[in-house]
Each structure stands twice: as structure tokens, then as C-alpha cells.
Write a protein that holds these residues in place. Sequence first.
Motif, short mmCIF file in Angstrom:
data_model
loop_
_atom_site.label_atom_id
_atom_site.label_comp_id
_atom_site.label_asym_id
_atom_site.label_seq_id
_atom_site.Cartn_x
_atom_site.Cartn_y
_atom_site.Cartn_z
N ARG A 66 -10.08 17.93 3.54
CA ARG A 66 -10.71 16.70 4.05
C ARG A 66 -12.17 16.56 3.62
O ARG A 66 -12.72 15.47 3.62
CB ARG A 66 -10.58 16.60 5.56
N GLN A 469 -9.01 4.57 -3.54
CA GLN A 469 -8.61 5.48 -2.47
C GLN A 469 -7.89 4.71 -1.38
O GLN A 469 -8.40 3.72 -0.86
CB GLN A 469 -9.84 6.19 -1.90
N VAL A 578 -16.91 25.57 17.39
CA VAL A 578 -18.06 25.75 16.50
C VAL A 578 -17.84 24.97 15.21
O VAL A 578 -18.71 24.23 14.75
CB VAL A 578 -18.27 27.26 16.20
N LYS B 85 -17.46 33.26 1.74
CA LYS B 85 -17.58 34.13 2.91
C LYS B 85 -18.13 35.50 2.48
O LYS B 85 -19.03 36.05 3.14
CB LYS B 85 -16.19 34.30 3.53
N VAL B 96 -21.49 32.22 13.53
CA VAL B 96 -22.21 31.85 14.75
C VAL B 96 -21.21 31.77 15.91
O VAL B 96 -20.06 31.38 15.71
CB VAL B 96 -22.97 30.52 14.54
N GLN B 97 -21.66 32.18 17.07
CA GLN B 97 -20.81 32.09 18.26
C GLN B 97 -21.20 30.81 19.03
O GLN B 97 -22.34 30.35 18.94
CB GLN B 97 -21.00 33.32 19.16
N SER B 98 -20.25 30.32 19.79
CA SER B 98 -20.50 29.03 20.46
C SER B 98 -21.71 29.10 21.41
O SER B 98 -22.43 28.12 21.56
CB SER B 98 -19.26 28.57 21.22
N ILE B 101 -25.39 28.43 19.87
CA ILE B 101 -25.74 27.13 19.28
C ILE B 101 -26.51 26.28 20.29
O ILE B 101 -26.16 26.24 21.47
CB ILE B 101 -24.46 26.38 18.85
N TYR B 103 -27.52 22.41 20.91
CA TYR B 103 -27.19 21.06 20.46
C TYR B 103 -28.34 20.11 20.78
O TYR B 103 -28.90 20.16 21.86
CB TYR B 103 -25.91 20.58 21.15
N LEU B 104 -28.66 19.29 19.82
CA LEU B 104 -29.72 18.31 20.01
C LEU B 104 -29.16 16.93 19.69
O LEU B 104 -28.34 16.79 18.77
CB LEU B 104 -30.89 18.57 19.05
N LYS B 105 -29.61 15.97 20.44
CA LYS B 105 -29.16 14.60 20.14
C LYS B 105 -30.19 13.97 19.20
O LYS B 105 -31.38 13.93 19.51
CB LYS B 105 -29.08 13.78 21.43
N ARG B 112 -20.83 14.56 9.90
CA ARG B 112 -20.17 14.70 8.60
C ARG B 112 -18.87 13.89 8.57
O ARG B 112 -18.07 13.97 9.52
CB ARG B 112 -19.86 16.19 8.43
N GLN B 113 -18.69 13.16 7.51
CA GLN B 113 -17.50 12.33 7.39
C GLN B 113 -16.58 12.88 6.29
O GLN B 113 -17.07 13.41 5.30
CB GLN B 113 -17.89 10.89 7.02
N PRO B 114 -15.27 12.75 6.48
CA PRO B 114 -14.36 13.19 5.42
C PRO B 114 -14.67 12.50 4.09
O PRO B 114 -15.19 11.39 4.07
CB PRO B 114 -12.98 12.80 5.95
N ILE B 115 -14.32 13.20 3.04
CA ILE B 115 -14.72 12.78 1.70
C ILE B 115 -14.06 11.46 1.26
O ILE B 115 -12.92 11.18 1.62
CB ILE B 115 -14.38 13.90 0.68
N ASN B 116 -14.83 10.70 0.53
CA ASN B 116 -14.27 9.54 -0.16
C ASN B 116 -14.48 9.78 -1.64
O ASN B 116 -15.61 9.84 -2.11
CB ASN B 116 -14.97 8.25 0.27
#
Lengths: 594, 159
Positions: A66, A469, A578, B85, B96-98, B101, B103-105, B112-116
Motif C-alpha cells: 500500500r 490508477q 505503533v 531492519k 519503539v514500544q507503544s 511514543i 503523540y502531538l496534535k 501518510r496516505q497510500p501510494i498513488n
Amino acid sequence: MNTENDTQQWRFNLIGGLFAVLAILIVVQAVRIQFGPDADVFRKRGLSDEGEWRMIYPARGEIYDRWGHILAGNETVYEVGAELQYVENPETIAMTLSGILHTDYNDVFAAANQPVSYDPKHPAIYAVLADNITQQQKEQIETLAAGMKNQAPSRDKRIKLPSLRGLVFVPHLKRSYPEKELGSNILGFVNLEGQGYFGVEGKFNDLLAGTPQRVWVPLDPNRAAEIPKIPGGSSLVLTIDREIQANMEEVLDQAIKETGASGGTLAVMDPRNGELLAIATTPRMDLNQYQDYPKIFKGSTPFDKAISQAYEPGSVYKVLTMAAALDSGAVKPTTPFLDTGVFEIGGIYIYNWNSGAWGPQDMLGCMQHSLNVCLAWVASKMGPSKFYSYMQAFGIGHLTGIDLAGENPGRLKMPGDEDWYDADLGTNAFGQGVSATPVQMLMAVSSVANNGKMVAPHVLRSLIDKGRQYNTPVQVVGMPISAKTARTLTNMLATSLETEGSDAIVPGYRIAGKTGTAQIPTPSGYTSDVTNASFVGWGPVDDPRFIVYVWLEKPTTSIWGSVVAAPVFKQAVERLVVLMNLPPDDVRHQMANK
Amino acid sequence: MEKVKDFSQAYTQAPWRRQVQMLVVFLVLLVLGATVAAVYLNVSAEAVAMGHDVQIMQDDIDQLSRANADLETKLAYLTSEQTMKERADKMGFEPVQSDQIMYLKVQGYYSRQPINLAPASGPVLVKTTKLPPEYSESLVTWFKVNVVVPASLLAKVLP
């Protein structure tokens, strides 16, 4: 004067006559060549120089995850052939190829040593000696050929000098899998003939391969415009996330090692749209070594158990039974049930997993303690008509239509079937006597995780064809239960996990789920010491982003799904949150309120 | 009769002139033929040369396509999950472990968006080159557009 003119005239006439005869002879010869007995031979020889028939295999489309990582690409390999008219020493050719490419000496010698023939019925102009050789092997042969070319000629004409003259290398593309074993069960593989088998390669073979065409390629430069353009195959973008896939495979492999299971499956789906993010199964294989397939997948071992191996899922199936019962109004979460430890239905007795009696319970308690007796009672309260109608609506016993080759529909016996008995209603209620694949279970349970909407599981996200696409739309395949029922059951299952302190609980995230321990049917009845341990769960409960299905086959450290499968779910989710950037519930709520 | 003979003799071409004329006509035809042949030869030779170039370029395209595929696959091997890896491990990174982390807004941040990999499907716009009007406009139309119409407009405006 006259005599002199006559002489000149005679000479001119003679020269003119000679030229005329010459011209006539040329015309006669041209006509003879055109229409004489050898005309066909000349025509065919001419045609053979004019162009050639070539089988053109378009470049096979690539497969991406993806995020655009190549899961299946192409690399250049070479076909080794001999142009027979130029071959000087077939022995050298055969010896060289058998030494470097390990081909059979006799086969290569016979192919390279055949006489040239332009007979269209039995043409022998070019012979294929080997295929799919690497760039490195090609360079090795070329170095040898260059060395032989530079040797001093022998004075004795009877001595045949070593020569690789006549050898040609024709480049073409071959499938290559950079991730090797990763997601092998999803991808499938392509053999040397370019035929895709299993997984995406099998399902979308025609799209990926394009259309191979036998075309006439003119060698005449005047006809260069006629060189055919064969479009390449379509490329595919999958819903699979490479990182999630790798992590799930790692978690699964570790779990199999720790629990002594004979195999397993761990699948992750987005319940909102049916996109499968990972499908980890065993066994797997390095797709570049596809010839090892029979060694790795012995007997009837399916290539992808997640879609091809239907099994009796056991108590995870209770999610569907309870969903149907709540939705049909047969029970409510608070409906009381007195568990006496046994329930009679269709002439057989149903017992609990520990053969115990759990006393007064409500539906939450029935799910929390996974009581077979209670669920059989619930199913009987619904009646076979309603129960099976709901099971059909959940897609049990039908293909999900997943875009992978080799899906198994499982089996749901129905009233009216020859082998259906009244007792089946009771056993089916807790996942016995009914078989489903992990992906079928994912699809069915997606309706509970997704406010009643059941989505079609799929791995194809986009198709790229002719520079465009095309994204696959979300397919809601049904709404077997209402949104209210889905939310109610999700809360019941989340509460039951929390109340019993399940090993599936992931700190910081509210999860709903259900364990399953299923005895394995054999010709002599159900086994008691080997089981299929499963867990299905989803989260975060208020906004589900993942649904995870775990199946461990015949674990040896413990037979119980709550002991072996639930921790695997937890490990998987700990990594998922994660990788998917899912903050803990409280952080998410705080961020939403800001 | 004698006069007629004299007259016709006076206007008859001398034999050598007739030969020269024939020779000139022949030479003109020869030159014309040679010119046509030369032009034909030149054009066809150019066509063949261009055809040959097309063939070579076609081979180049095929070769470059294969080289592209090779490079893409090689890059995919070099950036495969396992390789990355291993590289990360060697560089001292660890997963990294949960609970590690924060998180910041961030306003306006898109995840991230799936590839086009290609433009989305939709109506295909065919690009056409518009010829300048000089190539298609008739003289009458040009006259109307550039003279008659402005003149009539001017006539309306002027008192």
C-alpha cells in the motif's frame, strides 16, 4: 562514303542488338525467378530476411504494497540460442553451457549441431539452448567466447578450434520477489512459462501478464513503423502493509515456536473497508525458489490457509450466534440463564468446555465464560430458521469473493440437507459442526466491529493500467445485524475481556474479542487432546481500526485459546498500534477534544 | 514548284541542327530522369536511414525498459524489509514500544496516505494542437473578420 556509313550502321545495329538481347535475357531471368520451379524457395528465403515471427511476452505488471514498496518486480535474464548457420563448433558450445549452466551436454550438442534448414515445414535456423540465465552467467560465457575468438588459427584445417561462434543472448524479463518469503502466501508465484499460481499472481494472472502475442516484426527499415507495440501488463497496489505483514509473521512464528503449534494464521483487516493489512500463515516459501513448492507444501497443505483451509472455529463462532440472537430479539444482554452444565438438543447432550455447571448467568456471563450450554440454548430459542438465516447473512458457507486464488467456501449444513440433524443447531451455536476459513470469520465479525455493515475482505487496493490508477471501492456486502446490536455486542465482549482479565487486553486500548478452543473432528469423532486455538478481536472499541484473527493449529503447551491465542492477539495489537499510529484511547480522546 | 521547294528548303532544319536538338532533348530527359532518380534515391535512402534509426531506438527503448525494471527491482532488494531492519539494527535502532511514543496534535498535518502511482481514472483529455487561422481561414473570411466587421462597428460608433 556509303560503304563506310553502312559499316558504321552495321556496328551500331550489332551493339544495339547485343544490348537488346542482354535486356531480354535479364527480363527472361527475372520472369524465370518469379515464376519458375524454384520461385517458392526464393520467395521464402526473401521473406525470411524481410522480418520474423516473434512471440512477445509483455513485461509482467509489478505488485506493490500500500505504500509503494515493490513486492513483485522483474529482472533481466537471457535466453541462450544458437544461430545455426554460424555455429562452428557445437562441442565447445555444449561443453561450455553444461559447465556454466549445468545443462545436459547431449541435448545442447544435438540442438546446436543440427543442419540449417529453410524448409518452412521443418525450419532449423535458430535453436534455443537454455533460458533464464543471469547477467553474471552471460558475462562468463561472453568472456570465454572472446578468449576463443582471439586464438591463433590452426594451419591444419582438419583441427576444429574451440569456438562459441553462433551463440546469441536474447534478453527478457523474469519475475523477481525482493521480499522473498514475506507475504508469499498472498503473492503466489510465477513459473518459468510466465503462468501465475496462487494468491495475487494466480488470481490476476491475465491482468498482470498482459496479452502475449505472436507478431510479425519487420526487419526491413522501410517498414519500421510496423514494429508492433505490445502494452505491458497492469500493475497492482495491494492493501497489504509490508511492515505490518513482517511484524505479524514474526509474531506468528514466535507463537508457533512457543506454543508448539503445528501451524497458524494471523490476519489483520480494517473493519471499515475490508482492506487486509496482513495475512500471515505457515508454511511460507522464498518465492524466488518456487521450485521448492512441492517440498514445502507437502500433500494437501494449502498455499494460503487463511483463505483455503476451512476449519471448525469453535467458540469464536459464538460471536455470530450471540449477534444473531441479540439482533433477532431472542435474547438481551441481561437475559438470565441458569446453567446446569448440560443441555439436550436433538437427542444429544451439550456440555461446557470444563464439563461444569456455571449456575445463574446473563448473556454477558455466557460470553465471558464461553458457555456452550448457554449458546446452544440461545440458538434453540432462535430456532433453526432464524439461526441459519443469520448465518447465511454472515456469509458462512459461501465464498467471500476475496481477490486471491484458491478460496474455500467452508461448510454450513442447513436444515433440509441430508446430513443435517436437529442436534446441529446446538453444536453449530458454539462453532462445532460448521467450518469456515479465517478470512470468512473476519468478514462475518467485521459486521460486529463496523456498526452492522459487513465488508468484503480484499487485498487489491488499486490497479494501474495504461497510465491510469483505478482504486477499488469499498464493498459493503450486507448488513446482517443492526448498528445497535453491533455496538451492544462489542461492549459485551469488551467488558467480558476486562472482567475476566484476559491475556488479550492491551494496556491503553479498549478491545473487544472472543477466544475459541475447538476440538478437531476425526473419522472416529472429536479429539480431546488436540485443538484449534483461536482468537478474534477488534479495537479500539469506540472507533475500530483493526480486526485481528489468530488461529494456532494443535498447540501443545496448552490446548486453550485463552492461554495460547489470546496473548498472540495482544502481541500483534501492541505492534499494530505503533505501526498504524494509533494513540492510546485516553490520548486520542484528549486530542479529539482539543 | 521550284519556289515551293526553295521555300521549304529555307525553313528546313539543317541535319546537324536536328541531331543537336535530338541530343539536347535526350540530354534534358536524361538529366530529368537522373534528377528524379537522385531525388528518389535520396528520399528513399533517408527513409531507410530513419527507419533504421527507429529500429535502433526501439531496441534502445526495450533495453532501457529492461534496465529500469532491473534498477527498480535492485532498489527493492536494497530496501527490502529484512535489509532495512538489519541496517537499522546495525545502526543501533530498536523497535519503539507503544508506551515510548508521545503523540502531538499538529494542525494541518495529514497522515501518510497510500501510494498513488498514476493519475486517477477519469475522463481522458485528448491534447490537440490548434492550427493558427492562417492555415484554415479563407481570404473572404479574413476580409470579413478583419475589415468588414471592424468597419461596421466603427460606422456605428462614429457620428
